[in-house]
Design a protein around this motif. Structure first.
Motif, PDB file in Angstrom:
ATOM      1  N   GLN A   1       0.861  -1.179   0.000  1.00 28.06           N
ATOM      2  CA  GLN A   1       0.000   0.000   0.000  1.00 28.06           C
ATOM      3  C   GLN A   1       0.903   1.238   0.000  1.00 28.06           C
ATOM      4  OE1 GLN A   1      -2.628   1.661   3.434  1.00 28.06           O
ATOM      5  NE2 GLN A   1      -3.855   0.091   2.410  1.00 28.06           N
ATOM      6  N   PRO A   2       1.036   1.888  -1.156  1.00 25.83           N
ATOM      7  CA  PRO A   2       1.908   3.065  -1.234  1.00 25.83           C
ATOM      8  C   PRO A   2       1.447   4.176  -0.290  1.00 25.83           C
ATOM      9  CG  PRO A   2       1.348   2.264  -3.423  1.00 25.83           C
ATOM     10  CD  PRO A   2       0.462   1.546  -2.468  1.00 25.83           C
ATOM     11  N   LEU A   3       2.368   5.002   0.085  1.00 27.27           N
ATOM     12  CA  LEU A   3       2.075   6.140   0.943  1.00 27.27           C
ATOM     13  C   LEU A   3       1.106   7.082   0.233  1.00 27.27           C
ATOM     14  CD1 LEU A   3       3.004   7.356   3.693  1.00 27.27           C
ATOM     15  CD2 LEU A   3       4.709   8.649   2.417  1.00 27.27           C
ATOM     16  N   GLY A   4       0.046   7.499   0.935  1.00 24.59           N
ATOM     17  CA  GLY A   4      -0.888   8.459   0.363  1.00 24.59           C
ATOM     18  C   GLY A   4      -2.103   7.845  -0.301  1.00 24.59           C
ATOM     19  N   THR A   5      -2.303   6.528  -0.162  1.00 20.93           N
ATOM     20  CA  THR A   5      -3.479   5.882  -0.739  1.00 20.93           C
ATOM     21  C   THR A   5      -3.872   4.679   0.103  1.00 20.93           C
ATOM     22  OG1 THR A   5      -4.390   4.783  -2.700  1.00 20.93           O
ATOM     23  CG2 THR A   5      -2.056   4.443  -2.253  1.00 20.93           C
ATOM     24  N   ASP A   6      -5.156   4.290  -0.017  1.00 26.52           N
ATOM     25  CA  ASP A   6      -5.640   3.093   0.670  1.00 26.52           C
ATOM     26  C   ASP A   6      -5.679   1.889  -0.263  1.00 26.52           C
ATOM     27  OD1 ASP A   6      -6.027   4.501   3.033  1.00 26.52           O
ATOM     28  OD2 ASP A   6      -8.061   5.108   2.478  1.00 26.52           O
ATOM     29  N   GLU A   7      -5.282   2.092  -1.509  1.00 23.77           N
ATOM     30  CA  GLU A   7      -5.339   1.010  -2.488  1.00 23.77           C
ATOM     31  C   GLU A   7      -4.146   0.066  -2.346  1.00 23.77           C
ATOM     32  OE1 GLU A   7      -5.890   2.280  -6.487  1.00 23.77           O
ATOM     33  OE2 GLU A   7      -7.428   3.754  -5.970  1.00 23.77           O
ATOM     34  N   ASP A   8      -4.432  -1.227  -2.499  1.00 22.19           N
ATOM     35  CA  ASP A   8      -3.387  -2.242  -2.458  1.00 22.19           C
ATOM     36  C   ASP A   8      -2.913  -2.558  -3.872  1.00 22.19           C
ATOM     37  OD1 ASP A   8      -3.414  -2.517   0.284  1.00 22.19           O
ATOM     38  OD2 ASP A   8      -4.932  -4.099   0.264  1.00 22.19           O
ATOM     39  N   ILE A   9      -1.638  -2.821  -4.009  1.00 23.92           N
ATOM     40  CA  ILE A   9      -1.056  -3.214  -5.293  1.00 23.92           C
ATOM     41  C   ILE A   9      -0.438  -4.593  -5.128  1.00 23.92           C
ATOM     42  CG2 ILE A   9       0.702  -2.689  -7.031  1.00 23.92           C
ATOM     43  CD1 ILE A   9       0.381   0.253  -6.309  1.00 23.92           C
ATOM     44  N   SER A  10      -0.842  -5.531  -5.971  1.00 22.43           N
ATOM     45  CA  SER A  10      -0.318  -6.898  -5.884  1.00 22.43           C
ATOM     46  C   SER A  10       1.140  -6.936  -6.340  1.00 22.43           C
ATOM     47  CB  SER A  10      -1.153  -7.848  -6.741  1.00 22.43           C
ATOM     48  OG  SER A  10      -2.487  -7.925  -6.253  1.00 22.43           O
ATOM     49  N   ILE A  11       1.922  -7.790  -5.710  1.00 20.30           N
ATOM     50  CA  ILE A  11       3.344  -7.913  -6.032  1.00 20.30           C
ATOM     51  C   ILE A  11       3.722  -9.391  -6.122  1.00 20.30           C
ATOM     52  CG2 ILE A  11       4.057  -5.739  -4.979  1.00 20.30           C
ATOM     53  CD1 ILE A  11       4.930  -7.418  -2.515  1.00 20.30           C
ATOM     54  N   ASP A  12       4.847  -9.655  -6.735  1.00 25.08           N
ATOM     55  CA  ASP A  12       5.439 -10.992  -6.765  1.00 25.08           C
ATOM     56  C   ASP A  12       6.912 -10.826  -6.430  1.00 25.08           C
ATOM     57  OD1 ASP A  12       6.255 -13.587  -7.189  1.00 25.08           O
ATOM     58  OD2 ASP A  12       6.274 -13.422  -9.374  1.00 25.08           O
ATOM     59  N   VAL A  13       7.229 -10.892  -5.134  1.00 21.16           N
ATOM     60  CA  VAL A  13       8.583 -10.588  -4.664  1.00 21.16           C
ATOM     61  C   VAL A  13       9.015 -11.628  -3.632  1.00 21.16           C
ATOM     62  CG1 VAL A  13      10.019  -8.901  -3.434  1.00 21.16           C
ATOM     63  CG2 VAL A  13       8.297  -8.117  -5.065  1.00 21.16           C
TER      64      VAL A  13
END
Length: 446
Positions: free
Chosen positions: A264-276
């Motif tokens: 969840q980047p700073l400044g938003t409530d949206e989640d971004i999927s990752i493969d790490v």
């Protein structure tokens, strides 16, 4: 090529000329237009019928096609000012049997701004590629780079070979200077992610107020996400160094990234999927930090299942000879030296030193003394003062009886070698055969 051209009909050639380039023109030996495609005509506001047969300079503003034929030299990506703007054009003479019979030209960028944007993008991309390549060449390590014959190091290398292909997080604990990044890179290099990025972030070197943005990214005003280190490692491995320095407030977000593979980047409530894949290191015991309420217990249990404990150099001194020889060879080449040797007294002092700075300190010392040495012979006198002044004991108090006896044996032989060159005399004084003496000299690397 001629045998292939006969298979191309006039219709096929016409389609190629109309679509292969945005704007395209061909002139004869008198610089008169014999072909021009529709898009170029549309821009010039002239019909093809009107353009054919005209001198190219009468149809195309500031054309230099006739100059190309006069000089017989092509102009590639040449600026062309036309209708109030600069464009980039190619102009090439057509040569048959050694004679120039015409020329063709194409406009490859209709707007210099487009070219500048693309050029800037290309330069940035190439710079990044070069940076990554240079970083890989200079500092990327694999399992073979981990030197040592000790049981501890052999076991760690076996564990790395086993867990590297998985996606499981790995915790690497060890004092500063033990080479934790080398072990992390070795894991990445043996994994299925080896072709993708190995990204690292050191929690101890980035200001605490910037860590969240640097790690998780930030939502920008123009509705784009500035990627953090986690997203930059997409498809690859993220190595978080000194995780013990990560503030408690950010440990919960990291736990979510590990458990759900979302950030969840700073400044938003949206989640971004990752493969790490996550590899983390600490220079202190995280279990002790958990007890002291300085590290989240849930995060610790998430990352501690596979833990590599990298021993300090003082606890694996049997690895020292191989490490010294490896670094000596590497830094000798870098310094333009060949066949650099260390005399017995200097070698003994290096082996007796405790190396509180671990492998990193060993590297720095060897790199320095190679430059300080006269010729290719490293003597006791070029060693750092603190190593020369160390108090040498026969054996370390925490050693086993067998280890103590070996250390005493090595010290006694070393003292004899310093005072006597004749091996037969030394063997006689010690009451052993010369062959036995040579075996012990080899065993103790004297």
């Amino acid at each position: 090529m001629d045998k292939w051209l006969k298979f191309l009909s006039a219709d096929v050639i016409s389609q190629i000329l109309e679509t292969a380039f945005q704007w395209f023109v061909v002139v004869d030996r008198e610089a008169k237009i014999i072909y021009i495609n529709d898009e170029y005509c549309h821009f010039l506001e002239v019909s093809r019928e009107e353009a054919i047969g005209q001198h190219v300079a009468d149809v195309i503003e500031n054309s230099e096609m006739h100059l190309v034929m006069e000089h017989g030299t092509a102009q590639i990506a040449a600026p062309h000012y036309i209708k109030g703007t600069y464009m980039l054009a190619n102009r090439v003479p057509i040569v048959v049997d050694g004679e120039i019979i015409g020329a063709f030209g194409s406009v490859i960028f209709r707007d210099m701004n487009d070219w500048k944007k693309l050029s800037s993008h290309v330069r940035k991309t190439m710079d990044q590629i070069e940076t990554n390549i240079n970083h890989y060449r200079e500092s990327f390590y694999n399992l073979a780079d981990i030197k040592g014959i000790s049981q501890t190091i052999r076991k760690i290398k076996e564990t790395i070979a086993t867990i590297a292909p998985t996606k499981l997080p790995v915790l690497i604990e060890g004092e500063i200077g033990t080479g934790k990044e080398m072990f992390a890179q070795s894991i990445h290099g043996l994994s299925t992610r080896a072709e993708n990025y190995f990204v690292k972030i050191n929690c101890s070197t980035i200001p605490k107020e910037l860590l969240e943005e640097e790690l998780f990214g930030k939502w920008e005003a123009h509705q784009e996400v500035k990627k953090g280190r986690i997203q930059r490692a997409e498809g690859g491995t993220l190595f978080i160094q000194e995780i013990n320095e990560l503030p408690l407030t950010l440990q919960a977000k990291l736990l979510k990234a590990l458990q759900e593979q979302k950030v969840q980047p700073l400044g938003t409530d949206e989640d971004i999927s990752i493969d790490v894949r996550f590899i983390l290191s600490s220079n202190v015991s995280l279990s002790e930090m958990v007890k002291a309420k300085q590290f989240r217990e849930d995060l610790f249990y998430k990352i501690q299942a596979i833990t590599l404990q990298i021993p300090p150099l003082r606890d694996r001194l049997e690895d020292l000879p191989e490490l010294i020889q490896t670094f000596l060879g590497k830094y000798s080449v870098e310094a333009g030296r060949r066949g650099v040797k260390i005399d017995r007294k200097a070698w003994w002092s290096l082996q007796q030193y405790d190396w509180p700075g671990n492998v990193r300190e060993l590297q720095n010392v060897l790199q320095a003394i190679i430059h300080l040495a006269e010729g290719n012979h490293i003597t006791f006198d070029v060693l750092p003062l603190h190593i020369r002044r160390q108090k040498t004991t026969f054996a370390k108090s925490d050693s086993t009886l067998e280890e103590m006896l070996l250390q005493i044996e090595a010290r006694i032989i070393q003292e004899h070698l310093e005072n006597e060159k004749d091996k037969m005399k030394i063997a006689k004084k010690l009451g052993i055969s010369r062959s036995t003496l040579y075996e012990k000299i080899k065993k103790h690397n004297l």
